[in-house]
Design a protein around this motif. Structure first.
Motif, PDB file in Angstrom:
ATOM      1  N   THR A  92      58.329  86.944  17.409  1.00 13.92           N
ATOM      2  CA  THR A  92      59.098  86.743  16.222  1.00 13.92           C
ATOM      3  C   THR A  92      58.521  85.018  15.836  1.00 13.92           C
ATOM      4  O   THR A  92      57.771  84.583  16.080  1.00 13.92           O
ATOM      5  CB  THR A  92      60.568  86.262  16.743  1.00 13.92           C
ATOM      6  OG1 THR A  92      60.631  84.938  17.375  1.00 13.92           O
ATOM      7  CG2 THR A  92      61.189  87.432  17.097  1.00 13.92           C
ATOM      8  N   ASN A  93      58.925  84.996  14.512  1.00 12.11           N
ATOM      9  CA  ASN A  93      58.571  83.529  13.834  1.00 12.11           C
ATOM     10  C   ASN A  93      58.840  82.258  14.758  1.00 12.11           C
ATOM     11  O   ASN A  93      58.063  81.539  15.063  1.00 12.11           O
ATOM     12  CB  ASN A  93      58.875  83.391  12.481  1.00 12.11           C
ATOM     13  CG  ASN A  93      60.365  83.563  12.109  1.00 12.11           C
ATOM     14  OD1 ASN A  93      61.096  84.393  12.815  1.00 12.11           O
ATOM     15  ND2 ASN A  93      61.037  82.920  11.496  1.00 12.11           N
ATOM     16  N   ALA A 109      49.737  84.497  11.908  1.00  7.79           N
ATOM     17  CA  ALA A 109      50.276  85.628  11.683  1.00  7.79           C
ATOM     18  C   ALA A 109      49.404  86.805  10.932  1.00  7.79           C
ATOM     19  O   ALA A 109      49.256  86.305   9.593  1.00  7.79           O
ATOM     20  CB  ALA A 109      51.805  85.562  11.122  1.00  7.79           C
ATOM     21  N   ILE A 112      53.146  90.662   9.098  1.00  8.19           N
ATOM     22  CA  ILE A 112      54.574  90.305   8.619  1.00  8.19           C
ATOM     23  C   ILE A 112      55.119  91.762   8.759  1.00  8.19           C
ATOM     24  O   ILE A 112      54.859  92.451   7.893  1.00  8.19           O
ATOM     25  CB  ILE A 112      54.701  89.621   7.593  1.00  8.19           C
ATOM     26  CG1 ILE A 112      54.176  88.236   7.614  1.00  8.19           C
ATOM     27  CG2 ILE A 112      56.464  89.577   7.673  1.00  8.19           C
ATOM     28  CD1 ILE A 112      54.551  87.430   8.738  1.00  8.19           C
ATOM     29  N   THR A 292      55.317  86.996   2.152  1.00  8.22           N
ATOM     30  CA  THR A 292      54.643  86.103   3.007  1.00  8.22           C
ATOM     31  C   THR A 292      54.450  84.863   1.947  1.00  8.22           C
ATOM     32  O   THR A 292      54.305  83.623   2.559  1.00  8.22           O
ATOM     33  CB  THR A 292      53.552  86.393   3.667  1.00  8.22           C
ATOM     34  OG1 THR A 292      53.810  87.311   4.237  1.00  8.22           O
ATOM     35  CG2 THR A 292      52.880  85.424   4.544  1.00  8.22           C
ATOM     36  N   MET A 301      61.127  78.428   7.954  1.00 14.40           N
ATOM     37  CA  MET A 301      60.172  77.764   8.843  1.00 14.40           C
ATOM     38  C   MET A 301      60.775  76.480   9.112  1.00 14.40           C
ATOM     39  O   MET A 301      60.760  75.889  10.194  1.00 14.40           O
ATOM     40  CB  MET A 301      58.799  77.847   8.714  1.00 14.40           C
ATOM     41  CG  MET A 301      58.141  79.327   8.754  1.00 14.40           C
ATOM     42  SD  MET A 301      58.893  80.147  10.335  1.00 14.40           S
ATOM     43  CE  MET A 301      57.923  79.009  11.630  1.00 14.40           C
ATOM     44  N   PHE A 344      50.296  81.263   8.708  1.00  8.58           N
ATOM     45  CA  PHE A 344      50.626  82.324   8.144  1.00  8.58           C
ATOM     46  C   PHE A 344      49.749  82.705   6.929  1.00  8.58           C
ATOM     47  O   PHE A 344      49.411  81.740   5.981  1.00  8.58           O
ATOM     48  CB  PHE A 344      52.044  82.190   7.089  1.00  8.58           C
ATOM     49  CG  PHE A 344      53.106  82.058   8.332  1.00  8.58           C
ATOM     50  CD1 PHE A 344      53.861  83.144   8.612  1.00  8.58           C
ATOM     51  CD2 PHE A 344      53.520  81.040   8.841  1.00  8.58           C
ATOM     52  CE1 PHE A 344      54.883  83.201   9.393  1.00  8.58           C
ATOM     53  CE2 PHE A 344      54.738  80.863   9.637  1.00  8.58           C
ATOM     54  CZ  PHE A 344      55.378  81.923  10.088  1.00  8.58           C
TER      55      PHE A 344
END
Length: 357
Positions: A92-93, A109, A112, A292, A301, A344
């Motif tokens: 997970t993030n 990442a 997603i 994203t 975040m 990301f």
């Protein structure tokens, strides 16, 4: 799935230090790659892709080999990745920031895959309002996404963790624990959520549909490995979207794929599809790119890193939530731009959307 503890974080940090030379050895052009994944509705496609030849198809296209390994222990899969034993892992993030990134491993990442859209829930016994949680013991896996969901739920009701008593509980014990007299409030994830809500005394008073896009499930890879081996990232994207096309199809083949994933995760077709219904699955690359690239990701975040700092999970002695830099697709950085460890990117998903993989 999606478990984090202070012990695990400490182990990850130690593993990263011990595995420093291994991680450095990965950062070079190579042809053999290792991917780790664990059981969860949004990650079952990786096991299916390996079993049915989709992984081999895309690896062969780029002249590489990709070994896909299932872990029964989610934390162990992340620790092994952090130590350099694997090139990529599902997580997970929140866990990506608190384990590999906090452990010093620069991580990107690549895919997603989804976000929880009801798979995670706050459940009360014999009560029907979130306000009723005040003063109650709340059973959950401490420092997991369940803990984060509780914090967001309390915030929405004008409360804080001081208004409840968190009781650390192992995820395999959740269903049984809820049926004991002492347990009156619980936060957990599917498939436990579905089992508990089937009980007559249980009510869902807050779930991840209330915080859409905040609990994100991803496939991440070592940033240096990706830089030296971009075809690895392209292959991962190809594997994901090829598998998505099969599993989401309203065809006998699609039903067979969903059935196989359900059985592999300990349920059946109906059970798996119920979990999919509580998951915002990014089966189309353009949708994943839009998500994203949205400014909402930075907001999410920021909430996540603040939660982790408040819980002491961004490394021993971290002075603030800014200690680790988080790079967004537009190049902007949350936190320390000189210490970016979580990135990301929409590069590989965009290539899939453009048909240029």
């Amino acid at each position: 799935m999606r478990i984090l503890s202070k012990i695990a974080a400490t182990l990850a940090l130690s593993a990263a230090l011990a595995g420093g030379m291994t991680s450095l050895a990965q950062a070079q052009a190579k042809t053999n790659f290792k991917v780790a994944w664990s059981i969860y509705v949004g990650w079952m496609p990786w096991g299916y892709a390996s079993d049915t030849g989709i992984v081999k198809k895309w690896a062969d296209k780029y002249g590489i080999t990709i070994e896909v390994t299932q872990f029964n222990d989610y934390v162990e899969s992340m620790n092994q990745y952090t130590a350099g034993a694997y090139d990529a892992v599902t997580l997970t993030n929140m866990d990506g920031l608190s384990i590999p990134a906090a452990g010093g491993v620069d991580t990107t990442a690549v895919i997603i895959g989804d976000f929880s859209n009801g798979n995670d829930a706050v459940i009360l016994k014999d009560k029907t309002s979130l306000a009723d949680i005040k003063g109650q013991p709340v059973n959950l896996v401490e420092f997991s996404v369940s803990h984060y969901l509780l914090a967001r739920a309390l915030e929405s009701a004008g409360m804080s963790e001081r208004d409840v008593n968190v009781v650390n509980t192992s995820d395999p014990d959740m269903v049984g624990a809820f049926q004991t007299p002492d347990v009156t409030a619980m936060v957990t994830w599917n498939p436990m959520v579905s089992e508990i809500l089937a009980l007559p005394s249980a009510t869902n008073v807050f779930d991840s549909t209330k915080i859409p896009g905040e609990i994100i499930d991803m496939m991440v890879a070592n940033t240096d490995v990706l830089k030296d081996n971009p075809n690895f990232g392209k292959a991962l994207a190809g594997i994901w979207y090829d598998t998505m096309a099969v599993m989401t199809a309203d065809t006998p083949e699609g039903a067979a794929a969903r059935t196989a994933m359900g059985v592999a995760s300990g349920t059946d077709l109906a059970g798996f599809e119920a979990q999919l219904a509580a998951t915002k699955l990014f089966d189309k690359p353009a949708d994943a790119v839009a998500f994203t690239s949205s400014p909402d990701l930075a907001t999410t975040m920021d909430k996540v890193r603040t939660f982790l700092f408040d819980k002491g999970l961004l490394g021993s002695g971290a002075p603030s939530a800014d200690v680790i830099g988080i790079e967004l697709p537009d190049g902007k950085v949350l936190g320390d731009a000189a210490n970016v460890k979580l990135r990301f990117t929409d590069e590989y998903m965009s290539a899939a959307a453009a048909g240029t993989l």
